[in-house]
Design an enzyme around this catalytic site. Structure first.
Site, PDB file in Angstrom:
ATOM      1  N   ASP A  36       0.833  -1.228   0.000  1.00  0.00           N
ATOM      2  CA  ASP A  36       0.000   0.000   0.000  1.00  0.00           C
ATOM      3  C   ASP A  36       0.856   1.263   0.000  1.00  0.00           C
ATOM      4  O   ASP A  36       0.653   2.157  -0.805  1.00  0.00           O
ATOM      5  CB  ASP A  36      -1.066   0.005   1.115  1.00  0.00           C
ATOM      6  CG  ASP A  36      -0.558  -0.097   2.534  1.00  0.00           C
ATOM      7  OD1 ASP A  36       0.652  -0.333   2.746  1.00  0.00           O
ATOM      8  OD2 ASP A  36      -1.388   0.059   3.467  1.00  0.00           O
ATOM      9  N   GLY A 126      -3.035  -7.969  14.718  1.00  0.00           N
ATOM     10  CA  GLY A 126      -2.793  -7.503  13.353  1.00  0.00           C
ATOM     11  C   GLY A 126      -4.052  -7.542  12.502  1.00  0.00           C
ATOM     12  O   GLY A 126      -3.980  -7.675  11.284  1.00  0.00           O
ATOM     13  N   SER A 130      -6.864  -0.792  15.499  1.00  0.00           N
ATOM     14  CA  SER A 130      -6.757   0.673  15.589  1.00  0.00           C
ATOM     15  C   SER A 130      -7.564   1.347  14.485  1.00  0.00           C
ATOM     16  O   SER A 130      -8.286   2.315  14.750  1.00  0.00           O
ATOM     17  CB  SER A 130      -5.301   1.137  15.624  1.00  0.00           C
ATOM     18  OG  SER A 130      -4.603   0.672  14.518  1.00  0.00           O
ATOM     19  N   ASP A 174      -5.687  -0.383   5.817  1.00  0.00           N
ATOM     20  CA  ASP A 174      -6.533  -0.785   6.941  1.00  0.00           C
ATOM     21  C   ASP A 174      -7.783   0.077   7.045  1.00  0.00           C
ATOM     22  O   ASP A 174      -8.905  -0.432   7.153  1.00  0.00           O
ATOM     23  CB  ASP A 174      -5.746  -0.721   8.258  1.00  0.00           C
ATOM     24  CG  ASP A 174      -4.535  -1.630   8.239  1.00  0.00           C
ATOM     25  OD1 ASP A 174      -4.445  -2.465   7.323  1.00  0.00           O
ATOM     26  OD2 ASP A 174      -3.680  -1.503   9.132  1.00  0.00           O
TER      27      ASP A 174
HETATM   28  C1  GLA Z   1      -0.224  -2.627   8.414  1.00  0.00           C
HETATM   29  C2  GLA Z   1      -0.426  -1.211   7.902  1.00  0.00           C
HETATM   30  C3  GLA Z   1      -0.975  -1.230   6.465  1.00  0.00           C
HETATM   31  C4  GLA Z   1      -0.133  -2.134   5.563  1.00  0.00           C
HETATM   32  C5  GLA Z   1       0.125  -3.493   6.217  1.00  0.00           C
HETATM   33  C6  GLA Z   1       1.087  -4.328   5.427  1.00  0.00           C
HETATM   34  O1  GLA Z   1      -1.441  -3.281   8.557  1.00  0.00           O
HETATM   35  O2  GLA Z   1      -1.318  -0.497   8.734  1.00  0.00           O
HETATM   36  O3  GLA Z   1      -1.037   0.080   5.972  1.00  0.00           O
HETATM   37  O4  GLA Z   1       1.064  -1.501   5.211  1.00  0.00           O
HETATM   38  O5  GLA Z   1       0.623  -3.353   7.540  1.00  0.00           O
HETATM   39  O6  GLA Z   1       0.542  -4.694   4.213  1.00  0.00           O
END
Ligand code: GLA
Length: 393
Positions: A36, A126, A130, A174
């Site tokens: 991203d 993960g 947030s 995200d």
């Molecule tokens: C986290 C970040 C995203 C993206 C992922 C990896 O979730 O918040 O923006 O970079 O890692 O793909």
């Protein structure tokens, strides 16, 4: 559950007012990892785990925040005139940051609110807890204060909270997945242009299993920002010859023909991942559209290998769980999801084989890592929204 939360709201804030209820999901990313912020594509989906927010407007300018997940922190209070980051406000900095950022963007308000949060996204897994709290605050703000906020703008403002208020240099994936998610669909998003399309996630007789390594990861403390700058340096090297503004613009052929421009060997590996992962992500959508779920699974496996060997963001726990999943009967593909360094992986598993899959993978995982993993089927639900009255949760 809504009625329990409503009762808690009344007890905790000592009020008779009935609050309004909002929800924002967490997300999984099917493929397209660490692309991203490199201007590439991602393919995430919002899940049914998420954050509920119950809120009622106040007459004065006070904000009172309470989380059912952090009862020891009690009610956290602040005034509308001072929503600045305060370390002692702990988790409440997320909603505070979102409210402040919305106000700075011109959505002015003159009242405070009482807001109760409850989240069922496993902590530090993960799965974007947030972004979920940022976006649930966004839709609550919109609903309570009768604003009309373009959803993509809300998504961008959520990312701004993360980058500028919290201080994590994350990309847009995200917040986009959490804000724009659609039931039964994943979103193919071009992170450079923000063009997106929804694709039905139809996996024949298979389900997506979330495998939580139970190794918590913290983004701010991780090597996330380091990876970002390694990619930025690689891009600068390439720009000496190529008129590009992101790694996401390169095809794999163009990369191979020009990779010698990247002087540092490690940075070259990082850029290689970004370029090939982007190509895999676009290809993954093609395969899914044609119902070729097996090929989709193979691309997921390749994604994990690249994240393990070239991008180096996996680690013992994620590698153990993914490699254990690959060995199981009925598994079409498995990979880490999200930032990495712990947290969750996902696997595409034949429905009939889910129970034995969990048992076998956990046995291997526990044998090597020393503690249990947790497994949940991923249900793909809607993005952030107000919950209609009477909707059961
Ligand atoms: C986290 C970040 C995203 C993206 C992922 C990896 O979730 O918040 O923006 O970079 O890692 O793909």
């Amino acid at each position: 559950m809504t009625s329990n939360l409503q009762q808690s709201f009344k007890n905790i804030f000592n009020t008779a007012v009935t609050p309004r209820t909002f929800f924002a999901p967490g997300r999984i990313n099917l493929i397209g990892e660490h692309t991203d912020y490199n201007g590439g594509h991602v393919f995430p989906a919002s899940i049914s785990f998420g954050t509920y927010a119950l809120g009622a407007k106040r007459e004065d300018q006070q904000f009172r925040f309470y989380s059912m997940n952090f009862p020891d922190k009690g009610i956290i209070e602040c005034d509308l005139s001072n929503l600045n980051y305060d370390p002692s406000h702990d988790w409440a900095n997320y909603p505070k940051g979102m409210i402040l950022t919305l106000m700075e963007a011109g959505y002015d308000i003159s009242h405070g609110a009482d807001i109760l949060f409850y989240g069922n996204i496993p902590n530090g897994a993960g799965l974007s807890s947030s972004a979920s709290i940022e976006l649930v605050t966004g839709v609550l703000f919109e609903g309570l204060f009768e604003k009309n906020i373009d959803r993509i703008e809300m998504v961008r403002l959520g990312q701004k909270v993360e980058n500028e208020y919290i201080g994590v240099n994350s990309g847009i994936m995200d917040q986009f997945a959490v804000g724009m998610g659609k039931q039964y669909h994943a979103i193919l998003l071009n992170c450079d242009t923000l063009d997106y399309k929804y694709a039905p996630v139809d996996l024949n007789n298979h389900v997506i299993m979330i495998m939580n390594t139970n190794k918590q990861r913290t983004l701010a403390g991780s090597k996330y920002n380091e990876r970002r700058s390694e990619c930025e340096i690689a891009l600068k090297d390439l720009q000496k010859k190529l008129p590009i503004h992101s790694l996401g613009e390169l095809t794999t052929e163009e990369f191979e023909n020009n990779k010698h421009l990247i002087t540092d060997e490690i940075n070259q590996k990082r850029a290689k991942h970004a370029v090939y992962e982007n190509a895999r992500t676009i290809e993954a959508l093609n395969q899914l559209k044609q119902g070729k779920v097996e090929n989709f699974g193979t691309l997921m496996n390749e994604s994990h290998i690249s994240l393990r060997d070239d991008y180096e963001v996996t680690g013992l726990e994620l590698d153990t769980i993914v490699e254990a999943a690959w060995q199981q009967d009925g598994v079409l593909g498995a990979r880490m999801t999200g930032a990495g360094f712990g947290g969750c992986a996902i696997a595409i598993v034949e429905k009939e084989k889910v129970e034995i899959f969990k048992e076998n993978v956990n046995a291997i995982y526990k044998g090597k890592v020393g503690y249990d993993a947790t497994f949940y089927p991923a249900t793909i639900g809607d993005g952030a929204k107000r919950l209609d009255k009477g909707e059961l949760i």
